[in-house]
Structure formats: C-alpha cells, structure tokens
Design an enzyme around this catalytic site. Structure first.
Site, PDB file in Angstrom:
ATOM      1  CE  LYS A  53      -3.787  -2.534   2.016  1.00 55.16           C
ATOM      2  NZ  LYS A  53      -4.550  -2.986   3.158  1.00 55.16           N
ATOM      3  CD  GLN A  97      -3.639  -4.692   6.318  1.00 49.13           C
ATOM      4  OE1 GLN A  97      -3.496  -3.701   5.603  1.00 49.13           O
ATOM      5  NE2 GLN A  97      -4.277  -5.766   5.904  1.00 49.13           N
ATOM      6  CG  ASP A 120      -9.705  -0.365   4.367  1.00 50.78           C
ATOM      7  OD1 ASP A 120      -9.300  -0.642   3.221  1.00 50.78           O
ATOM      8  OD2 ASP A 120      -9.128  -0.740   5.404  1.00 50.78           O
TER       9      ASP A 120
END
Ligand code: NAP
Length: 284
Positions: A53, A97, A120
């Site tokens: 990422k 995460q 997200d």
C-alpha cells in the site's frame, strides 16, 4: 469455448496512471494526497499488504505514512493514534490493517476513523451510504470487482449475479454494488445447501470464500462472467483462487486469474479512494 481473461494488472495500471495525474494536479495546488497505514502486531501477510500500500502511494506521487506498533499496543492507545490521524491535515485516508490482535475490538477502531478518511469504506457511515445509494467510500475489493466486470462490456441490468460469501468487507458490499447496477442478486454462504442450484443460472458469479475449488466447471452457465476474489495456496504452495481455474475457463465467457485479477484492483481502488478523499478536502 475458452474464456477471455480479465486482466486486473492492466486495468490497475491504467487506474494508477490516472490517479498519478490527478494527484500531481492537487499537489501543484499545495495539497498532496496522503494515506496513513497503521499496522499493529507482526502478522507476516499483513506486513506484506501494508508495504504494498505504501509502495503504491509512492509510485503514484501520494504522501504515505506507515505506523508500526507492537502487538501489545492497547486499544486505548490505538484509538488515540486514529484520533491523531483524523486531526492531521496532511492525511486524507486512514487505514488500520486487519486483523488486529484479539484484545482490540476491530469495530471500535473502524468506527473511530473519521468517515471522510475511511478509505477502506468499512465505517458504518460508508457501508450505510452504499446501502442507501448515497455517495461515500466504497470497499476497495468489491469496488475493484465492479470495474473488472465493466471491462467485459456485459451490462448488469436484469442479469442474474451470484455472490458466494457474505463478509462485511467483500461479499455484502459486492451484493449491494451489483444490486445498485440493477442485477438480480443472490447471496450464498456456508449455510447454502447446494451452491450450483444458484450458480448454474448465473450470468455473473463472484466467489469470495477462501477455499480452493469452491466453483467448478459443472457449476456454471456457459459464457458466464467469473470473478475470483479468493486467495489460497495450492498443494505446490502457489497462489490460487476459489475457482477451479483451468476447468472453469473452458466454460466461462470471461474470468479473472489469480494472481493478476482482483488483487491488483483492490490496491488500485485504495489509491482512488485516497485521491478522492483529498479531492473532497480540496473542495471544502
Ligand atoms: P471471510 O470473512 O472468511 O468470509 C468468507 C465467506 O465465505 C463467509 O461469508 C462464509 O460464509 C463463506 N463460506 C465459507 N465456506 C463456504 C462454503 N463452503 N460455501 C459457501 N460459502 C462459504 O473472508 P473474506 O474476507 O470475505 O475473503 C474471502 C476470500 O477472499 C479469502 O480468500 C480472502 O483472502 C480473499 N480476499 C482477497 C482480496 C483481494 O484483494 N484479492 C481481498 C479480500 C479478501 P458464512 O458467512 O456463513 O460463514
């Protein structure tokens, strides 16, 4: 019939070029899009994901911050970090995460992320926006799957789409996106007695289970679009999806490979969401 491959690498590359151009325009105006990625603990797969990422951000000209914290970090300390990132004007997207260590409630952490930085798309505000057809951040994996389906040219209106899997991060938002595109949607899960009853009539099948060979050639309609979200290892240790790829490609019309299908698109859509978060900040 041999299915046409849907090339996730190529589509993701073209999206990254577009993101980089738009990011450069914003940066020239003094607002460089920024993503913060927070990793708690030392799960090796998570460490690889967060590195990707950050690398993707750098390649597209976005600012990125990677915070690594020990597995012993308390929930209160993680909440404090999220709040600090919410308040940081140089950061437009905040991603924690998953999975988190067991003593931390993932829902509490997700809900602490400011919805306008939730790139997200997991916050209830964004999940609710998808459910009610309002603008908001879309979860990256199903969002990427929709872009992959688009490239086939198959119009979803009136088609039968089957989603196998109902997680909050993939299956459920996938079903809502297909519904929004006017497909007739069936959602299957571990309690579905016979998947093939549903998949045999489907024009589009999205498989997000996490188990090899969940979808076999005798379960699909000739010409169907097959999107394979799964990530598994075969007996030789090679990455594979949830679809019996070699057999299914003889029957399907279009199919995503693993690797090179959904995975790169998930990464690309995170960049899109981060860029859009920065564009919205610029217009406020
Ligand atoms: P998850 O949270 O474990 O959900 C799996 C879903 O599959 C559940 O809804 C489960 O049903 C269903 N399921 C399990 N066994 C089944 C069966 N025998 N028949 C039908 N449905 C069954 O997983 P996830 O996070 O959605 O991820 C799914 C897969 O996609 C994993 O392999 C993951 O690694 C992969 N993934 C890939 C990407 C990417 O970018 N390529 C991104 C995210 C996830 P219940 O709800 O009834 O338990």
């Amino acid at each position: 019939m041999t299915a046409q491959l849907i090339d996730g690498n190529a589509l993701a590359a073209s999206i990254r070029v577009d993101v980089a151009a738009r990011a450069a325009q914003l940066t020239a105006r003094g607002l460089r899009p920024g993503l913060a990625v927070v990793l708690v603990g030392d799960d090796p797969a998570s460490a690889v994901y967060v590195r990707h990422k950050v690398k993707d951000c750098e390649a597209a000209g976005l600012h990125s911050v990677l915070e690594r914290h020990p597995a012993s970090m308390s929930e209160a300390d993680l909440l404090a970090r999220v709040q600090a990132l919410n308040a940081d004007a140089s950061i437009h997207g905040v991603l924690v995460q998953m999975p988190l260590p067991r003593h931390i409630d993932p829902h509490r952490i997700i809900e602490a992320i400011a919805p306008h930085k939730d790139v997200d798309g997991f916050h209830v505000a964004n999940a609710g926006a998808l459910m009610t057809g309002q603008p908001g951040f879309r979860a990256c994996t199903p969002y990427g799957c929709m872009r992959l389906i688009e490239t086939t040219g198959v119009a979803l209106r009136g088609r039968h789409a089957v989603v196998i899997g109902r997680s909050n991060t993939v299956g459920k938002p996938m079903a809502l996106m297909l519904l929004q595109a006017n497909a007739t949607v069936t959602v299957c899960h571990s309690g579905t007695p016979d998947l093939s009853v549903h998949t045999r009539g489907a024009d589009v099948v999205v498989v997000a289970v996490g188990r090899r060979d969940t979808l076999r050639a005798d379960m699909i309609k000739p010409g169907a679009v097959i999107i394979d979200v799964g990530m598994n290892r075969n007996d030789a240790g090679k990455l594979c999806g949830d679809v019996d790829f070699e057999a299914v490609r003889q029957v399907a019309g279009w199919i995503t490979p693993v690797p090179g299908g959904v995975g790169p698109m998930t990464r690309a859509m995170l960049l899109v969401n981060t860029l859009e978060a920065a564009e919205r900040a610029a217009s406020r």
